[in-house]
Design a protein around this motif. Structure first.
Motif, PDB file in Angstrom:
ATOM      1  N   VAL A 161       0.865  -1.186   0.000  1.00 25.26           N
ATOM      2  CA  VAL A 161       0.000   0.000   0.000  1.00 25.26           C
ATOM      3  C   VAL A 161       0.898   1.232   0.000  1.00 25.26           C
ATOM      4  O   VAL A 161       1.998   1.182   0.559  1.00 25.26           O
ATOM      5  CB  VAL A 161      -0.949   0.065   1.229  1.00 25.26           C
ATOM      6  N   TYR A 180       9.868  -7.096  14.589  1.00 24.14           N
ATOM      7  CA  TYR A 180       8.491  -7.504  14.857  1.00 24.14           C
ATOM      8  C   TYR A 180       7.533  -6.311  14.729  1.00 24.14           C
ATOM      9  O   TYR A 180       6.435  -6.430  14.189  1.00 24.14           O
ATOM     10  CB  TYR A 180       8.445  -8.121  16.259  1.00 24.14           C
ATOM     11  N   ALA A 238       6.527  -5.150  11.249  1.00 23.94           N
ATOM     12  CA  ALA A 238       5.569  -6.022  10.552  1.00 23.94           C
ATOM     13  C   ALA A 238       6.073  -6.407   9.163  1.00 23.94           C
ATOM     14  O   ALA A 238       5.325  -6.397   8.197  1.00 23.94           O
ATOM     15  CB  ALA A 238       4.192  -5.357  10.460  1.00 23.94           C
ATOM     16  N   GLU A 272       7.328  -8.674   6.106  1.00 27.05           N
ATOM     17  CA  GLU A 272       6.890  -9.986   5.644  1.00 27.05           C
ATOM     18  C   GLU A 272       7.428 -10.241   4.248  1.00 27.05           C
ATOM     19  O   GLU A 272       7.325  -9.392   3.368  1.00 27.05           O
ATOM     20  CB  GLU A 272       5.357 -10.033   5.632  1.00 27.05           C
ATOM     21  N   ASN A 316       5.532  -3.358   6.724  1.00 28.96           N
ATOM     22  CA  ASN A 316       4.190  -2.770   6.650  1.00 28.96           C
ATOM     23  C   ASN A 316       4.148  -1.671   7.699  1.00 28.96           C
ATOM     24  O   ASN A 316       3.545  -1.818   8.753  1.00 28.96           O
ATOM     25  CB  ASN A 316       3.123  -3.835   6.921  1.00 28.96           C
ATOM     26  N   TYR A 317       4.830  -0.581   7.394  1.00 26.71           N
ATOM     27  CA  TYR A 317       4.931   0.506   8.366  1.00 26.71           C
ATOM     28  C   TYR A 317       3.572   1.144   8.611  1.00 26.71           C
ATOM     29  O   TYR A 317       2.807   1.382   7.691  1.00 26.71           O
ATOM     30  CB  TYR A 317       5.906   1.578   7.861  1.00 26.71           C
ATOM     31  N   GLN A 318       3.340   1.428   9.866  1.00 30.04           N
ATOM     32  CA  GLN A 318       2.086   2.052  10.257  1.00 30.04           C
ATOM     33  C   GLN A 318       2.423   3.383  10.929  1.00 30.04           C
ATOM     34  O   GLN A 318       3.052   3.407  11.978  1.00 30.04           O
ATOM     35  CB  GLN A 318       1.371   1.114  11.230  1.00 30.04           C
ATOM     36  N   ASP A 344      -4.896  -6.154   7.656  1.00 30.78           N
ATOM     37  CA  ASP A 344      -4.043  -7.178   7.061  1.00 30.78           C
ATOM     38  C   ASP A 344      -3.391  -8.051   8.133  1.00 30.78           C
ATOM     39  O   ASP A 344      -3.054  -7.578   9.219  1.00 30.78           O
ATOM     40  CB  ASP A 344      -2.958  -6.505   6.224  1.00 30.78           C
ATOM     41  N   TYR A 345      -3.202  -9.314   7.786  1.00 31.38           N
ATOM     42  CA  TYR A 345      -2.672 -10.244   8.796  1.00 31.38           C
ATOM     43  C   TYR A 345      -1.255  -9.914   9.244  1.00 31.38           C
ATOM     44  O   TYR A 345      -0.809 -10.359  10.293  1.00 31.38           O
ATOM     45  CB  TYR A 345      -2.764 -11.692   8.303  1.00 31.38           C
ATOM     46  N   ASN A 346      -0.537  -9.126   8.451  1.00 30.07           N
ATOM     47  CA  ASN A 346       0.827  -8.761   8.852  1.00 30.07           C
ATOM     48  C   ASN A 346       0.866  -7.616   9.852  1.00 30.07           C
ATOM     49  O   ASN A 346       1.899  -7.338  10.437  1.00 30.07           O
ATOM     50  CB  ASN A 346       1.642  -8.327   7.635  1.00 30.07           C
ATOM     51  N   VAL A 347      -0.224  -6.891   9.961  1.00 29.81           N
ATOM     52  CA  VAL A 347      -0.225  -5.704  10.817  1.00 29.81           C
ATOM     53  C   VAL A 347      -0.317  -6.130  12.275  1.00 29.81           C
ATOM     54  O   VAL A 347      -1.080  -7.019  12.631  1.00 29.81           O
ATOM     55  CB  VAL A 347      -1.409  -4.784  10.437  1.00 29.81           C
ATOM     56  N   ARG A 348       0.519  -5.495  13.076  1.00 28.99           N
ATOM     57  CA  ARG A 348       0.472  -5.764  14.509  1.00 28.99           C
ATOM     58  C   ARG A 348      -0.582  -4.818  15.080  1.00 28.99           C
ATOM     59  O   ARG A 348      -0.355  -3.618  15.169  1.00 28.99           O
ATOM     60  CB  ARG A 348       1.836  -5.418  15.110  1.00 28.99           C
ATOM     61  N   VAL A 364      -6.872   1.298  13.942  1.00 30.05           N
ATOM     62  CA  VAL A 364      -6.629   0.835  12.576  1.00 30.05           C
ATOM     63  C   VAL A 364      -6.128   1.974  11.689  1.00 30.05           C
ATOM     64  O   VAL A 364      -5.868   1.776  10.518  1.00 30.05           O
ATOM     65  CB  VAL A 364      -7.890   0.209  11.932  1.00 30.05           C
ATOM     66  N   ALA A 422      -3.296   1.620   9.108  1.00 32.45           N
ATOM     67  CA  ALA A 422      -2.971   0.191   8.969  1.00 32.45           C
ATOM     68  C   ALA A 422      -3.359  -0.296   7.581  1.00 32.45           C
ATOM     69  O   ALA A 422      -4.320   0.169   6.989  1.00 32.45           O
ATOM     70  CB  ALA A 422      -3.708  -0.629  10.021  1.00 32.45           C
ATOM     71  N   LYS A 423      -2.587  -1.247   7.097  1.00 34.67           N
ATOM     72  CA  LYS A 423      -2.887  -1.850   5.803  1.00 34.67           C
ATOM     73  C   LYS A 423      -4.151  -2.699   5.922  1.00 34.67           C
ATOM     74  O   LYS A 423      -4.306  -3.475   6.859  1.00 34.67           O
ATOM     75  CB  LYS A 423      -1.701  -2.711   5.400  1.00 34.67           C
TER      76      LYS A 423
END
Lengths: 532, 248
Positions: free
Chosen positions: A44, A440, A443, A445, A528-530, B12-16, B28, B31-32
């Protein structure tokens, strides 16, 4: 090889970051009919984007004037700037260099900003494809003109053979291809070599930036407070420092940058960052809080004298793919956006790439870069000579009659001084415990069955020469613990934990033998940086 | 035959994921978001059935916010023919979702409804079963293999004891398990084509579905972190340690 599927666009942009998206948006504003395709390796937009980030809003105001009313992401007006020199026990306040006065600027999550810009671009009709990395540059038959980019294959087995879901990457062709991959883009690197774009510039130099986003207890932070530190725990001959930005909702962005021209092969940037967090004035800020996300990314530090030529037949190199970051300001976003907008204006007016490099140098952004060109290389001799030089350069506004030199980062490591590296570090209590615990929170992958995307040309070098001379610095400079030397029945070998990679590119830059090549993994892989 | 596939937009399942500091929900922001992986498998199965000439049309349906169009567009890019978004900014409970899907099923009259066995955000594992009950049709849950022949679906189910193969009359509801298939990668030209495929947006209020009594969520809390254990050297030490804790 069989013919690949092809698609043709007027303009193809590789990388949906601030430079690439600013370029795409500006192109559409100038010519709504133009067909523009943007590809991005993250699943994304913003997923691989990491920055401090305090941004100057000027270019954003010019590009998307409604952003101030409509922008939904993290965005905190800068309130109070502070610049401190740390020692192990305390700190001293330093006068604020003019480039670090942030009144009127905003603390943002660049990942959020990029995601929003991507929406704006799509609303204008830009074809945006996240999850599709460019795997190689396409040239015409003469090899002298860029014709597009090949997209990476999906569903390969570890040995490179097609798996059950194999999908061949197609060829995207364009009249103009704009490379906006960010710092040390792997296609940009190919182009610089292919067209010898750096023939008249000095070597590019870099830093590694690591960042954590924390959620802290109530009432500990003053939103908009911006702290930068230099000094401890960095050795005196190593360039770098920290940033500590107070956001809203009790969130704190904290990070650390280490110049990749460091000399000590035993240096561990990640450990320095963690030690910094335990400074007596920083630790109380974090205690009792929790980490929301983490990441790392290399940044460009070479400045004006290291800028490669940014135009070539059929293609442009913009933003930090070329290296437009302003180091004394510690800001690159406004420069990247300006270089992208300027690229759009140049292509619209001239209908050719020729002349873009000169135009950038003559622009406000180019002049800004010229003014500060001598500040970063001044630190090559250490912190204090660097500070003195920076003060002089600032006083003269960059009008000194000389330009200081840059040196390639990978040539700066000193061989081991006969002793093994000291792996004993002062005890730490704040998370993350180690690099794996940190990854961790990124995220990250990667489909484990795909080919390893970190190509090590000669693994014999690792176990012989590199181990003796530098004790395998890749095992220390990688912020994600990708590289490990392991000893098993087959003897000593380099193990590459490619699935942990956060795409920071440090290994590609700092490896003393230039033996490691970062390539793009399967589309959508990576962190998957947030909100980074 | 038409196949209706339900896709849920989830983190998404990868998101913590993180619980908001005030316990009012899960953060959220930024978050992806993705298609629930089990639903993606369901869609892949529907597309394979269509490619094997067992179905003529695949319709993807989602119940969610405006942004759930992204997941439906991905479904269209994978190969679905058209999409329906029942737009609702509020999360719906499994029974509510089943009632909404039932309304759509009555309108579309599919020969098969495929959906994930559960969504990875709330792990309810109820919607498919409830839909089958409301619709009055057979269900085959936890499918790891699906074969259609005439008016019958032969489905291998992953059950605790191993694998169970059942035959159900169509129309039916099938929910997919992890091993049913491996979804395809979407191709770039298909993403462009998907932008032109029909996507029908219907506000939830206009569907006339009665919401079931809402289950009120009082507070969200992350599980307590596990306490570090400690190693014992001998059996005696172990016995002593167990006695100290009063378990022996």
């Amino acid at each position: 090889m069989s013919e690949r599927e092809q698609m043709q666009f007027q303009t193809l942009i590789v990388g949906a970051g601030p430079a690439g998206l600013a370029c795409a948006i500006r192109l559409k504003q100038l010519d709504p009919e133009q067909e523009i395709c943007v590809i991005e390796k993250a699943a994304v937009p913003g997923g691989h984007t990491l920055s401090g980030a305090v941004i100057e809003p000027g270019p954003l105001d010019a590009l998307l004037p409604h952003w101030r009313e409509q922008y939904p992401g993290i965005c905190v007006p800068a309130q109070r700037d502070e610049f401190r020199l740390l020692n192990a026990r305390g700190s001293r306040k330093l006068p604020l260099p003019p480039g670090m006065k942030n009144h009127g600027n905003f603390i943002v999550s660049l990942g959020n900003l990029v995601a929003w810009m991507a929406e704006q671009a799509e609303a204008l009709g830009v074809e945006l494809f996240p999850g599709f990395p460019g795997s190689e540059v396409l040239f015409d038959e003469s090899g002298q003109r860029v014709t597009g980019v090949r997209i990476g294959d999906m569903g390969l087995n570890a040995d490179g053979s097609p798996g059950p879901n194999y999908t061949e990457g197609m060829d995207l062709l364009a009249e103009t291809t704009i490379f906006a991959e960010g710092c040390r883009g792997h296609l940009g690197k190919q182009l610089i070599r292919h067209f010898r774009l750096d023939a008249d510039s000095q070597p590019q130099t870099y830093g590694i930036g690591m960042k954590e986003l924390w959620q802290l207890p109530e009432q500990r932070l003053e939103a908009g407070h911006i702290l930068h530190t230099i000094g401890w725990p960095l050795p005196g001959d190593t360039y770098g420092g920290s940033f500590v930005y107070a956001l809203d909702d009790n969130r704190l962005a904290i990070g650390f940058v280490v110049g990749l021209d460091y000399a000590d092969p035993c240096l561990e940037p990640f450990e320095l960052f963690q030690q910094f967090k335990h400074h007596p004035e920083i630790r109380p800020l974090l205690e009792g809080g929790e980490i929301l996300s983490t990441g790392a990314r290399a940044l460009v530090e070479g400045g004006w004298q290291s800028l490669p030529r940014m135009d070539m037949p059929g293609a442009l190199l913009i933003g930090d793919d070329a290296g437009t970051l302003n180091v004394p300001k510690i800001k690159g976003t406004h420069m990247a956006m300006q270089s992208g907008m300027l690229a759009a204006e140049h292509l619209h007016e001239q209908q050719q790439t020729t002349g873009y490099h000169q135009r950038f140098l003559a622009s406000a952004a180019g002049k800004e870069l010229h003014r500060v060109r001598n500040i970063r290389p001044g630190f090559h001799k250490g912190l204090w000579p660097g500070m003195a030089n920076a003060a002089l350069e600032t006083l003269l506004g960059g009008r000194t009659p000389w330009t200081l030199h840059n040196h390639a980062d990978h040539e700066q490591l000193h061989p081991l001084a006969g002793q093994p590296c000291n792996t004993q570090h002062p005890a730490r209590s704040l998370p993350p415990r180690d690099r794996l615990a940190s990854v961790y929170f990124a995220a990250t992958e990667h489909e484990e069955s795909q080919p390893v995307h970190l190509k090590v040309a000669d693994t014999e070098l690792c176990i012989n020469q590199c181990r003796e001379q530098y004790a395998n610095p890749c095992t220390r400079f990688c912020p994600a613990g990708v590289y490990e030397m392991v000893e098993d029945e087959q003897g000593l070998r380099l193990q590459i934990n490619a699935a942990n990679c956060v795409h920071c590119k440090t290994c590609d830059i700092k490896d003393p033998y230039q033996n490691i090549h970062w390539t793009a993994p399967e589309g959508g892989s990576g962190p998957n940086y947030q909100n980074l | 035959m038409k196949i209706l596939v339900a896709l849920k937009r989830v983190v998404d399942y990868n998101v913590r994921i993180q619980v908001k500091p005030d316990g009012s929900g899960v953060a959220v922001e930024g978050a992806k978001m993705s298609i629930n992986p089990f639903d993606e498998i369901a869609l892949e199965e529907a597309l394979r059935l269509k490619e094997a000439d067992k179905a003529e049309e695949v319709i993807v349906v989602s119940i969610g916010p405006e942004a759930a169009q992204q997941q439906l567009r991905t479904g269209l890019a994978m190969g679905a023919d058209r999409a329906i978004l029942v737009q609702s900014d509020e999360a719906v409970s499994p029974l509510h979702a089943a009632r909404i899907l039932h309304t759509l099923v009555q309108a579309e009259q599919p020969g098969l409804v495929l959906l994930g066995k559960q969504a990875i955000d709330d792990d309810s594992n109820q919607t498919g079963q409830m839909l089958a009950a409301l619709w009055g049709r057979p269900q085959a849950t936890f499918a790891s293999k699906v074969a259609l022949e005439g008016e019958t679906a032969t489905v291998t189910r992953e059950v605790d004891a191993g694998l169970e193969t059942i035959a159900v009359d169509l129309p039916a509801v099938i929910t997919s398990d992890l091993r049913l298939n491996e979804p395809r990668f979407v191709k770039l030209p298909d993403i462009m084509k998907a932008k032109r495929k029909p996507l029908d947006i219907r506000p939830l209020e206009e569907l006339g579905v009665t919401p079931p009594p809402a289950c009120q969520i009082v507070r969200w809390r992350a599980p307590e972190p596990r306490q570090a254990g400690h190693k014992v050297e001998t059996v005696d030490e172990l016995l002593t340690a167990l006695k100290e804790r009063g378990v022996l």
